[in-house]
Each structure stands twice: as structure tokens, then as C-alpha cells.
Design an enzyme around this catalytic site. Structure first.
Site, PDB file in Angstrom:
ATOM      1  N   ASN A 117       0.875  -1.172   0.000  1.00 42.56           N
ATOM      2  CA  ASN A 117       0.000   0.000   0.000  1.00 42.56           C
ATOM      3  C   ASN A 117       0.912   1.221   0.000  1.00 42.56           C
ATOM      4  O   ASN A 117       1.465   1.592   1.035  1.00 42.56           O
ATOM      5  CB  ASN A 117      -0.886  -0.032   1.263  1.00 42.56           C
ATOM      6  CG  ASN A 117      -1.740   1.218   1.392  1.00 42.56           C
ATOM      7  OD1 ASN A 117      -1.807   2.030   0.457  1.00 42.56           O
ATOM      8  ND2 ASN A 117      -2.387   1.380   2.540  1.00 42.56           N
ATOM      9  N   TRP A 118       1.065   1.811  -1.178  1.00 45.25           N
ATOM     10  CA  TRP A 118       2.001   2.940  -1.301  1.00 45.25           C
ATOM     11  C   TRP A 118       1.430   4.219  -0.703  1.00 45.25           C
ATOM     12  O   TRP A 118       2.126   5.220  -0.593  1.00 45.25           O
ATOM     13  CB  TRP A 118       2.359   3.162  -2.775  1.00 45.25           C
ATOM     14  CG  TRP A 118       3.374   2.203  -3.320  1.00 45.25           C
ATOM     15  CD1 TRP A 118       4.021   1.200  -2.634  1.00 45.25           C
ATOM     16  CD2 TRP A 118       3.895   2.163  -4.656  1.00 45.25           C
ATOM     17  NE1 TRP A 118       4.899   0.551  -3.455  1.00 45.25           N
ATOM     18  CE2 TRP A 118       4.842   1.112  -4.712  1.00 45.25           C
ATOM     19  CE3 TRP A 118       3.660   2.900  -5.816  1.00 45.25           C
ATOM     20  CZ2 TRP A 118       5.537   0.795  -5.874  1.00 45.25           C
ATOM     21  CZ3 TRP A 118       4.343   2.586  -6.979  1.00 45.25           C
ATOM     22  CH2 TRP A 118       5.270   1.549  -7.004  1.00 45.25           C
ATOM     23  N   LYS A 119       0.159   4.200  -0.363  1.00 43.28           N
ATOM     24  CA  LYS A 119      -0.513   5.400   0.177  1.00 43.28           C
ATOM     25  C   LYS A 119      -0.261   6.587  -0.757  1.00 43.28           C
ATOM     26  O   LYS A 119      -0.197   6.402  -1.963  1.00 43.28           O
ATOM     27  CB  LYS A 119      -0.041   5.659   1.614  1.00 43.28           C
ATOM     28  CG  LYS A 119      -0.236   4.412   2.496  1.00 43.28           C
ATOM     29  CD  LYS A 119      -0.110   4.668   3.955  1.00 43.28           C
ATOM     30  CE  LYS A 119      -0.317   3.358   4.716  1.00 43.28           C
ATOM     31  NZ  LYS A 119      -0.329   3.538   6.172  1.00 43.28           N
TER      32      LYS A 119
ATOM     33  N   HIS B 176      -9.879   1.912   4.372  1.00 39.89           N
ATOM     34  CA  HIS B 176      -8.662   2.009   5.185  1.00 39.89           C
ATOM     35  C   HIS B 176      -8.921   2.987   6.347  1.00 39.89           C
ATOM     36  O   HIS B 176      -9.620   3.976   6.170  1.00 39.89           O
ATOM     37  CB  HIS B 176      -7.503   2.494   4.312  1.00 39.89           C
ATOM     38  CG  HIS B 176      -6.172   2.362   4.984  1.00 39.89           C
ATOM     39  ND1 HIS B 176      -5.760   3.249   5.950  1.00 39.89           N
ATOM     40  CD2 HIS B 176      -5.187   1.451   4.847  1.00 39.89           C
ATOM     41  CE1 HIS B 176      -4.564   2.880   6.384  1.00 39.89           C
ATOM     42  NE2 HIS B 176      -4.192   1.785   5.728  1.00 39.89           N
TER      43      HIS B 176
ATOM     44  N   GLU C  98      -6.326  -4.370  10.426  1.00 40.68           N
ATOM     45  CA  GLU C  98      -5.251  -3.412  10.673  1.00 40.68           C
ATOM     46  C   GLU C  98      -5.580  -2.572  11.901  1.00 40.68           C
ATOM     47  O   GLU C  98      -6.281  -1.559  11.790  1.00 40.68           O
ATOM     48  CB  GLU C  98      -5.098  -2.459   9.482  1.00 40.68           C
ATOM     49  CG  GLU C  98      -4.737  -3.118   8.185  1.00 40.68           C
ATOM     50  CD  GLU C  98      -4.063  -2.135   7.251  1.00 40.68           C
ATOM     51  OE1 GLU C  98      -2.952  -2.411   6.825  1.00 40.68           O
ATOM     52  OE2 GLU C  98      -4.656  -1.076   6.970  1.00 40.68           O
TER      53      GLU C  98
ATOM     54  N   GLY D 255       1.835   2.350  10.843  1.00 39.93           N
ATOM     55  CA  GLY D 255       2.902   3.342  10.744  1.00 39.93           C
ATOM     56  C   GLY D 255       3.625   3.629  12.049  1.00 39.93           C
ATOM     57  O   GLY D 255       4.382   4.592  12.145  1.00 39.93           O
TER      58      GLY D 255
ATOM     59  N   SER E 190       2.687  -2.067  10.518  1.00 37.81           N
ATOM     60  CA  SER E 190       4.117  -2.185  10.858  1.00 37.81           C
ATOM     61  C   SER E 190       4.712  -3.543  10.497  1.00 37.81           C
ATOM     62  O   SER E 190       5.553  -4.074  11.228  1.00 37.81           O
ATOM     63  CB  SER E 190       4.344  -1.862  12.337  1.00 37.81           C
ATOM     64  OG  SER E 190       3.970  -0.524  12.602  1.00 37.81           O
TER      65      SER E 190
ATOM     66  N   GLY F 190       2.465  -1.076   4.385  1.00 35.78           N
ATOM     67  CA  GLY F 190       2.530   0.344   4.037  1.00 35.78           C
ATOM     68  C   GLY F 190       3.966   0.798   3.903  1.00 35.78           C
ATOM     69  O   GLY F 190       4.622   0.557   2.885  1.00 35.78           O
ATOM     70  N   GLY F 191       4.476   1.428   4.959  1.00 35.54           N
ATOM     71  CA  GLY F 191       5.815   2.036   4.938  1.00 35.54           C
ATOM     72  C   GLY F 191       6.903   1.147   4.347  1.00 35.54           C
ATOM     73  O   GLY F 191       7.701   1.606   3.512  1.00 35.54           O
TER      74      GLY F 191
HETATM   75  P1  PGA Z   1       2.255   0.378   7.746  1.00 33.76           P
HETATM   76  O1  PGA Z   1       0.830   0.643   7.069  1.00 33.76           O
HETATM   77  O2  PGA Z   1       2.791  -0.900   7.191  1.00 33.76           O
HETATM   78  O3  PGA Z   1       3.077   1.578   7.370  1.00 33.76           O
HETATM   79  O4  PGA Z   1       2.032   0.277   9.217  1.00 33.76           O
HETATM   80  C1  PGA Z   1      -0.044  -0.413   6.789  1.00 33.76           C
HETATM   81  C2  PGA Z   1      -1.307   0.141   6.188  1.00 33.76           C
HETATM   82  O5  PGA Z   1      -1.755   1.216   6.615  1.00 33.76           O
HETATM   83  O6  PGA Z   1      -1.882  -0.477   5.289  1.00 33.76           O
END
Ligand code: PGA
Length: 226
Positions: free
Chosen positions: A9-11, A98, A152, A158, A189, A210-211
Site C-alpha cells: 500500500n504505497w498510500k 482504510h 489493521e 505506521g 508495521s 505500508g511504509g
Molecule cells: P504500515 O501501514 O505498514 O506503514 O504500518 C499499513 C497500512 O496502513 O496499510
């Protein structure tokens, strides 16, 4: 052997040049795992869907494109929205609900439901995000389409502090009790160091990253360690 989903998920990140660089890095790494067992999906921002689709065609690793949101309405006079029929031109999956959308953009249960319906109508597989069991709706089963659920917890997103694999596994089990045999992802995370712990639990079928997905080398390690 269960098929695992490894979803990036590149956001709201990456320009076209940065996306090209990410794929270049992936292409320079050796495929050291059995691709048949892993479904890799990159959920890119709308501005990159076309480019990412193009980049996946020549990518050594088989990667499927996903979006991060979709309009709750059909095509038409909805300024700024991107309809499911438009997303479908590039993507096969779409993240819906999300927690960042629920908290920053006022996305309600009703809106989430309309978006799921739109996705299913246009053959996009929704990846429905929930942060607690209360957000799981058994109506989704009645919508006549395949869907995936991502658990999540907000504290884990994050933060560098993931949920425990035990708790995440238990949540996945509870979600399956409500929805039946649905694929459940864990997100929050996830890194190459902890991914295997989540995937070892019997009810977790993949991860939403995500990150750690922004860095191609780290994302690759996540796939390798899955
Ligand atoms: P994260 O985000 O891996 O940066 O915690 C996950 C997400 O929000 O899908």
C-alpha cells in the site's frame, strides 16, 4: 499450501520516476522463491495506476495492480471521484475503508458498503480494511462477489509497533467465524523481520504493507521471507 497475498500500500507516495525506480530495483533482484505460492499486489495512487500497470508487464516478478480507493458512485457528475469502471482499466484489486480514509475523510460504514458494491460490480476484488471486529459486517457475504479483509489495528499502522501474531491470528479467526472462508490479511508495521510470524498463524492469508513497501529491496525481502 495456502496461497499468500503480499500487498503493498504505497498510500500517497511516489512520483512516476520513483515508481520506475522501484520496479527497476525489483527487476534487478533474483527471483529466489516459488511465485506460484505468492500473489504480489501493488496498490498505487490513481496517478500511477497506468504507469504501474505498464511496468508490471515487463516485470520479472509477477505483480498485480491494485488501487487504494474507489468512488461510491457509478461514473457521472462526481467531481474528483474515480469510478470503479475507470479503476478496472488498470487494476484488479482495490483497498476500501482504510482507517486513514475513515478518520481523515469521514468514510462511514455506508460509504464503505457502497464502495464495495461498486468494486464488485466492476470485477475488482475489494480489500476491505477493518481495525476492529465491530467494523466487520456480515452483509458483505451477501454481495455476491469475492472480497478480502485486512485486519489493521490503528495503533499498529505506521507506528513501528505491530500487533502480536497471536492477537492478529485470533482476530483473523474471529473474522472468519463471521464471514466464512474469506482470505484475511494482517496490516500494521509489517517488515521483513516480522512477516513470517504473522503468516505462520493458520488464519492469516497475507499481509498489507505500508511504509516497508516503499523501499523495493525491503518489500522484496518481505516477499522472500513470506
Ligand atoms: P504500515 O501501514 O505498514 O506503514 O504500518 C499499513 C497500512 O496502513 O496499510
Amino acid at each position: 499450501m495456502k496461497k499468500l497475498y503480499i500487498v503493498a500500500n504505497w498510500k500517497s507516495n511516489k512520483t512516476i520516476l520513483q515508481a520506475e525506480e522501484w520496479f527497476r530495483t525489483i527487476n534487478n533482484l533474483p527471483v529466489t522463491f516459488n511465485e506460484e505460492e505468492k500473489k504480489v499486489i501493488v496498490c498505487a495512487p490513481f496517478t500511477l495506476l497506468s504507469k504501474v500497470k505498464e511496468l508490471t508487464v515487463n516485470c520479472k516478478l509477477s505483480i498485480v495492480v491494485g488501487a487504494q480507493d474507489v468512488s461510491p458512485f457509478d461514473e457521472g457528475a462526481y467531481t474528483g471521484e474515480v469510478s470503479a469502471s475507470q479503476v478496472k482499466e488498470f487494476a484488479d484489486y482495490v483497498i476500501i475503508g482504510h482507517s486513514e480514509r475513515r478518520s481523515n475523510f469521514g468514510e462511514t460504514e455506508k460509504i464503505v458498503e457502497l464502495k464495495i458494491l461498486q468494486a464488485i460490480k466492476f470485477n475488482l476484488v475489494p480489500i476491505i480494511c477493518v481495525s476492529s471486529i465491530n467494523q466487520v459486517n456480515d452483509k458483505w457475504k451477501m454481495m455476491n462477489g469475492k472480497f478480502i479483509v485486512a485486519y489493521e489495528p490503528v495503533f499498529a499502522i505506521g507506528s513501528g509497533t505491530p500487533d502480536t501474531p497471536e492477537n492478529a491470528g485470533l482476530m483473523a479467526k474471529k473474522i472468519k467465524e463471521i464471514l466464512g472462508d474469506t482470505d484475511i490479511l494482517y496490516g500494521g508495521s509489517v517488515t521483513s523481520n516480522n512477516v513470517a510470524n504473522f503468516l505462520e498463524t493458520p488464519d492469516i492469508n497475507g499481509v498489507l504493507v505500508g511504509g516497508a513497501s516503499l523501499d523495493a529491496q525491503e518489500f522484496y525481502k518481505i516477499i522472500q521471507n513470506s
